[in-house]
Design an enzyme around this catalytic site. Structure first.
Site, PDB file in Angstrom:
ATOM      1  N   LYS A  78       0.897  -1.256   0.088  1.00 19.38           N
ATOM      2  CA  LYS A  78      -0.075   0.023   0.040  1.00 19.38           C
ATOM      3  C   LYS A  78       0.860   1.162  -0.030  1.00 19.38           C
ATOM      4  CE  LYS A  78      -4.021   1.945   2.664  1.00 19.38           C
ATOM      5  NZ  LYS A  78      -4.794   1.686   3.806  1.00 19.38           N
ATOM      6  N   SER A 153      -9.788   1.702   2.498  1.00 15.35           N
ATOM      7  CA  SER A 153      -8.770   2.560   1.718  1.00 15.35           C
ATOM      8  C   SER A 153      -7.943   1.774   1.149  1.00 15.35           C
ATOM      9  CB  SER A 153      -8.342   3.425   2.636  1.00 15.35           C
ATOM     10  OG  SER A 153      -7.270   2.899   3.660  1.00 15.35           O
ATOM     11  N   SER A 177     -10.167  -0.330   6.766  1.00 17.04           N
ATOM     12  CA  SER A 177      -9.490  -0.333   5.396  1.00 17.04           C
ATOM     13  C   SER A 177      -8.906  -1.577   4.790  1.00 17.04           C
ATOM     14  CB  SER A 177      -8.303   0.689   5.438  1.00 17.04           C
ATOM     15  OG  SER A 177      -9.215   1.940   5.122  1.00 17.04           O
TER      16      SER A 177
HETATM   17  N1  GLN Z   1     -13.352   4.058   6.138  1.00 22.05           N
HETATM   18  C1  GLN Z   1     -12.842   4.256   7.200  1.00 22.05           C
HETATM   19  C2  GLN Z   1     -12.369   5.958   7.191  1.00 22.05           C
HETATM   20  O1  GLN Z   1     -12.575   6.402   6.219  1.00 22.05           O
HETATM   21  C3  GLN Z   1     -11.557   3.466   7.739  1.00 22.05           C
HETATM   22  C4  GLN Z   1     -10.342   3.918   6.925  1.00 22.05           C
HETATM   23  C5  GLN Z   1      -9.241   2.869   7.211  1.00 22.05           C
HETATM   24  O2  GLN Z   1      -9.456   2.008   8.068  1.00 22.05           O
HETATM   25  N2  GLN Z   1      -7.788   3.444   6.909  1.00 22.05           N
HETATM   26  O3  GLN Z   1     -11.594   6.539   8.157  1.00 22.05           O
END
Ligand code: GLN
Length: 493
Positions: A78, A153, A177
């Site tokens: 990532k 994400s 994410s």
């Molecule tokens: N969707 C969640 C957010 O927008 C989690 C994102 C993540 O786990 N990095 O913060």
């Protein structure tokens, strides 16, 4: 031997046995990843030269008699993790052009174990999002339907593995994410206990929540990858100094004696009928494998989202203060230093990141701190206590990983509907628990024609990764859901 479709376990076995060289694997995957990437936009950057150089090192080490746990395994990283010499953007314009001066510990551990870095994967800007659409760059597509999001994400980390453009990958999970994109892309995504994996070299979003973990096409490969990256790191004071139990040799085939908790507050009524039926049959499968299903309650889980959307923005507003045009990436000049900061941040951050910085700064400001941030911290403690009580009655909690299958691009225009995607993942994140998503079937969405995957989330007490992956493996081997969905042609040929 098929370097594109084989498991990490099989690739490492064959490379260690010198049945195939790491160099041959690199030369197969490099054009493959480029071709798939042209369809999916999973990668921010492919790293063929690094991959070739690492393959040479791996072949040399094996010729010298070493045996490596991930010998020759193609891994995607990532793009919020540093890999020396590569661009690391975190999906943000503000880091465009920034080159990592060192390598994240989790990535280094993969390299030390013989893995081959194939590229850096796209993500929602600074890992804030649930669809991948918040990336400042390309929009990664779901390999199962190119008109749908891959989840976020860790969008590209899920899509690359699902599209056979990497064997395993690393993602980061703050509130879901890893698990949510894994569910959307029909792969296994595993978030270990908070503190289990070093975050040295991970660009921080919300430091009390961020955790690195693997994506893989099987529980066994996720276990193998986790075993390689887990454990104390002197470079990350928040990594936990506690012996890591290997997981890859603890995978089981039945669930006799396992108590699986079904959470009252995670009732399936809110889901559409087909999705609900899929989860009901997943629970029935767990029972058929010998598990005892028990009802548990997490009375404060419904406050999870509200709590998270105070704590995570508060921490991000502080963490992202460092992107000021002085040290990293983008700089937009101004008449004085203050104007330079303002212009750089105005041009460099996207709308979701700005929204969170504003909310977080507000929640932390004097006068509001007690009402918002402190209250959220108290709610967080309660949520953790609820889980601890639930785990007196069960070993693992099962639930959906996400509220729906992958949706179409631009389907969720207001932020709150996007935030609601994480309803099931966030409580476990606030409690720091190990949690994973595993393929559990598919449904044809109302606005679609193709079957889209769903993920079953399994969550267990702190530091019980070995037991958790064991349960997931039994479910996977008995159901083989991931293999039942046909991939689009680009991904199989
Ligand atoms: N969707 C969640 C957010 O927008 C989690 C994102 C993540 O786990 N990095 O913060």
């Amino acid at each position: 031997m098929d370097p594109i479709h084989d498991s990490a376990r099989a690739i490492a076995r064959d490379v260690n046995a010198r049945a195939v060289s790491a160099a041959e694997i690199a030369e197969t995957l490099i054009p493959r990843a480029a071709r798939v990437d042209a369809e999916l936009g999973a990668y921010r950057e492919l790293t063929p030269e690094l991959m070739r150089a690492q393959a040479r090192r791996v072949d040399q080490r094996i010729a010298d008699g070493d045996r490596l746990a991930l010998a020759g395994v193609p891994v995607a990283i990532k793009d919020n993790m540093c890999l020396i010499g590569t661009h690391t953007t975190a999906g943000s314009k503000i880091l465009e052009g920034f080159t990592a001066p060192y390598t994240a510990t989790a990535v280094q551990r993969l390299l030390d174990a013989g893995a081959l870095p194939i590229g850096k994967t796209n993500l929602d800007e600074f890992a804030m999002g649930s669809s991948g659409e918040n990336s400042a760059f390309e929009k990664t597509k779901n390999p199962y339907d190119l008109e749908r999001v891959p989840g976020g994400s860790s969008a590209g980390s899920a899509a690359s593995v699902a599209g056979y453009a990497a064997t395993v990958s690393l993602g980061s999970d703050t509130g879901g994410s890893i698990r949510e994109p894994a569910a959307f892309c029909n792969v296994v995504g595993f978030k270990p206990t908070y503190g289990r994996v070093s975050r040295y070299g991970l660009i921080a979003f919300a430091s009390s929540l961020d955790q690195i973990g693997p994506f893989a096409r099987s529980v066994e490969d996720a276990a193998l990858t986790y075993d390689t990256i887990a454990g104390k790191d002197p470079l990350d004071a928040t990594s936990i100094d506690r012996a890591v139990e290997a997981t890859a040799d603890g995978l089981r085939d039945d669930l006799r004696g396992v108590r699986v908790g079904l959470v009252k507050e995670f009732a399936l009524d809110a889901l559409d009928a087909a999705t609900r039926a899929c989860y009901e049959s997943a629970y029935a499968d767990l029972e058929r494998l010998g598990a005892e299903l028990v009802d548990v309650t997490l009375p404060t889980a419904e406050y999870g989202l509200a709590t998270y959307y105070l704590i995570a923005p508060a921490e991000c507003s502080s963490n992202l203060a460092r992107f000021d045009g002085v040290r990293y990436g983008l700089r937009v000049d101004g008449a004085d230093v203050g104007e330079m900061y303002e212009r750089t941040r105005a041009a460099g951050f996207g709308p979701e990141v700005k929204r969170r910085i504003l909310i977080g700064t507000y929640a932390l400001s004097s006068g509001y701190y007690d009402a918002y941030y402190l209250k959220a911290q108290k709610a967080r403690t309660r949520i953790g206590e609820d889980f601890a009580r639930a785990f007196e009655r069960c070993d693992v909690i099962a639930s959906p990983a996400a509220s729906s299958p992958a949706f179409r691009f631009n389907a969720k225009s207001d932020p709150v509907t996007m935030y609601l995607m994480d309803y099931y993942t966030i409580p476990g994140s606030l409690a720091g628990l190990p949690s994973l998503s595993i393929p559990c079937g598919s449904v044809v969405p109302e606005d679609g024609t193709r079957a889209m995957p769903l993920g079953l989330q399994l969550t267990s007490p702190l530091f019980t990764e070995r037991a958790l992956l064991g349960v997931a493996h039994a479910y996977e081997r008995a159901t083989l859901h991931a293999e039942k969905l046909a991939l689009p042609e680009i991904c199989t040929t």
